[in-house]
Design a protein around this motif. Structure first.
Motif, PDB file in Angstrom:
ATOM      1  N   ILE A  21      19.185 -10.905  -6.730  1.00  0.00           N
ATOM      2  CA  ILE A  21      17.943 -10.236  -7.106  1.00  0.00           C
ATOM      3  C   ILE A  21      17.606 -10.634  -8.532  1.00  0.00           C
ATOM      4  O   ILE A  21      18.470 -10.594  -9.422  1.00  0.00           O
ATOM      5  N   THR A  87      15.705 -12.327  -3.884  1.00  0.00           N
ATOM      6  CA  THR A  87      14.650 -11.324  -3.845  1.00  0.00           C
ATOM      7  C   THR A  87      14.097 -11.162  -5.256  1.00  0.00           C
ATOM      8  O   THR A  87      14.848 -10.885  -6.191  1.00  0.00           O
ATOM      9  N   CYS A 107       7.607 -20.354  -1.379  1.00  0.00           N
ATOM     10  CA  CYS A 107       8.546 -19.297  -0.971  1.00  0.00           C
ATOM     11  C   CYS A 107       9.902 -19.822  -0.523  1.00  0.00           C
ATOM     12  O   CYS A 107      10.755 -19.034  -0.105  1.00  0.00           O
ATOM     13  N   LEU A 110      13.099 -18.113  -1.650  1.00  0.00           N
ATOM     14  CA  LEU A 110      13.046 -16.655  -1.685  1.00  0.00           C
ATOM     15  C   LEU A 110      13.515 -16.030  -0.379  1.00  0.00           C
ATOM     16  O   LEU A 110      13.270 -16.552   0.718  1.00  0.00           O
ATOM     17  N   ARG A 111      14.146 -14.869  -0.526  1.00  0.00           N
ATOM     18  CA  ARG A 111      14.460 -14.004   0.614  1.00  0.00           C
ATOM     19  C   ARG A 111      13.376 -12.947   0.793  1.00  0.00           C
ATOM     20  O   ARG A 111      13.048 -12.552   1.905  1.00  0.00           O
ATOM     21  N   GLY A 112      12.833 -12.442  -0.322  1.00  0.00           N
ATOM     22  CA  GLY A 112      11.823 -11.394  -0.256  1.00  0.00           C
ATOM     23  C   GLY A 112      11.218 -11.145  -1.629  1.00  0.00           C
ATOM     24  O   GLY A 112      11.641 -11.716  -2.641  1.00  0.00           O
ATOM     25  N   ILE A 113      10.219 -10.273  -1.649  1.00  0.00           N
ATOM     26  CA  ILE A 113       9.500  -9.917  -2.872  1.00  0.00           C
ATOM     27  C   ILE A 113       9.298  -8.408  -2.883  1.00  0.00           C
ATOM     28  O   ILE A 113       8.983  -7.815  -1.840  1.00  0.00           O
ATOM     29  N   VAL A 114       9.457  -7.794  -4.060  1.00  0.00           N
ATOM     30  CA  VAL A 114       9.109  -6.391  -4.264  1.00  0.00           C
ATOM     31  C   VAL A 114       8.175  -6.328  -5.469  1.00  0.00           C
ATOM     32  O   VAL A 114       8.535  -6.754  -6.570  1.00  0.00           O
ATOM     33  N   THR A 207       7.618  -8.739   2.099  1.00  0.00           N
ATOM     34  CA  THR A 207       7.133  -8.243   0.816  1.00  0.00           C
ATOM     35  C   THR A 207       6.933  -6.741   0.893  1.00  0.00           C
ATOM     36  O   THR A 207       6.329  -6.228   1.835  1.00  0.00           O
ATOM     37  N   HIS A 260      15.482  -3.612   1.073  1.00  0.00           N
ATOM     38  CA  HIS A 260      14.626  -4.776   1.198  1.00  0.00           C
ATOM     39  C   HIS A 260      15.390  -6.078   0.891  1.00  0.00           C
ATOM     40  O   HIS A 260      15.090  -7.130   1.458  1.00  0.00           O
ATOM     41  N   ALA A 261      16.373  -5.977   0.013  1.00  0.00           N
ATOM     42  CA  ALA A 261      17.114  -7.170  -0.410  1.00  0.00           C
ATOM     43  C   ALA A 261      18.327  -7.460   0.481  1.00  0.00           C
ATOM     44  O   ALA A 261      19.112  -8.365   0.181  1.00  0.00           O
TER      45      ALA A 261
END
Length: 266
Positions: A21, A87, A107, A110-114, A207, A260-261
């Protein structure tokens, strides 16, 4: 552990090889705003917490501040320190840095975005940059090189970041950090005009848009804009919360980020 990459100084916590993260702070603050979240997440994740260029312990005080490629490459250098998909968690101006990165690097890493109380655009007429009454009231005084002018504006702005009165010392620390950020850096971050609708529409990783419903700094309308553009984005609205859900609802915030992560389910 503190380390550097390029112009950036960053805190590193947790073991490399764990899910990664990157936590990005906002305008005229530093990575120290994430201290509670770092303590809560470090046993499960590899955390990288930079000070943005021109802020805190980082270099880059001479800019440029209006070149999205520079912000994107700064973040790419941080991501390169990890061993796997990352993330990205961006608070306030940190959300704009994420869109800079996506515009230039996509992207793939990336695994995800917050997005946390986040801007995704900036400049007149760009809805992803909608600010609230506290930010409007602080400008332009909070950008002044004269502390006698900037300090009252910074104090009012930091005090308005939480829906309820902040714990003792929080406002003082926030004001001190703002004033330690050189005035030309504070101003420079507002010289940009960035529209990100196409970038948001092209996001291909999960996201989460996380926003306080009483945010007086970045308007909830900015979150609504991101939710309307990002395919499949999820919303997490914090009721009776202002601009700092990671401080105002710390346990709920870290639970949302952990989930989320790809962390443990609670």
């Amino acid at each position: 552990m503190t380390r550097t990459t390029g112009e950036l100084s960053l805190l590193e916590r947790g073991e490399p090889g764990r899910p990664a993260i990157v936590l990005l702070h906002g305008w005229a603050q530093t990575g120290e705003v994430w201290s509670d979240a770092v303590d809560a997440l470090a046993d499960e994740f590899h955390l990288l917490v930079p000070d943005l260029r021109g802020h805190g312990r980082s270099g880059g005080v001479d800019g440029p501040f209006d070149d999205g490629r520079v912000w994107a490459d700064d973040l790419a250098a941080v991501i390169a320190l990890t061993r796997g998909p990352v993330t990205l968690v961006g608070w306030s101006y940190g959300g704009l840095v994420i869109t800079d990165y996506l515009r230039h690097h996509g992207c793939a890493a990336l695994r995800g975005i917050v997005l946390v109380g986040a801007l995704t655009e900036i400049g007149r007429g760009n809805p992803g940059g909608a600010v609230g009454p506290a930010m409007r009231a602080a400008l332009p005084d909070v950008l002044s090189p004269d502390d006698a002018v900037a300090e009252p504006a910074a104090r009012a702005l930091v005090a308005a970041m939480t829906a309820e009165p902040a714990a003792p010392g929080v406002v003082e620390r926030g004001v001190a950090t703002t004033l330690r950020t050189p005035a030309h850096v504070r101003r420079g971050l507002f010289t940009r005009s960035v529209s990100s609708g196409d970038v948001l529409a092209g996001i291909t990783v999960p996201t989460l848009v996380l926003h306080g419903d009483q945010d007086a700094v970045v308007a909830p309308a900015a979150a609504e804009y991101a939710l309307g553009k990002i395919p499949g984005a999820s919303a997490r609205w914090f009721t009776r919360v202002g601009h700092m859900p990671f401080a105002e609802r710390a346990a709920e915030f870290t639970h949302a980020v952990r989930s989320h992560a790809g962390g443990r389910k609670e």
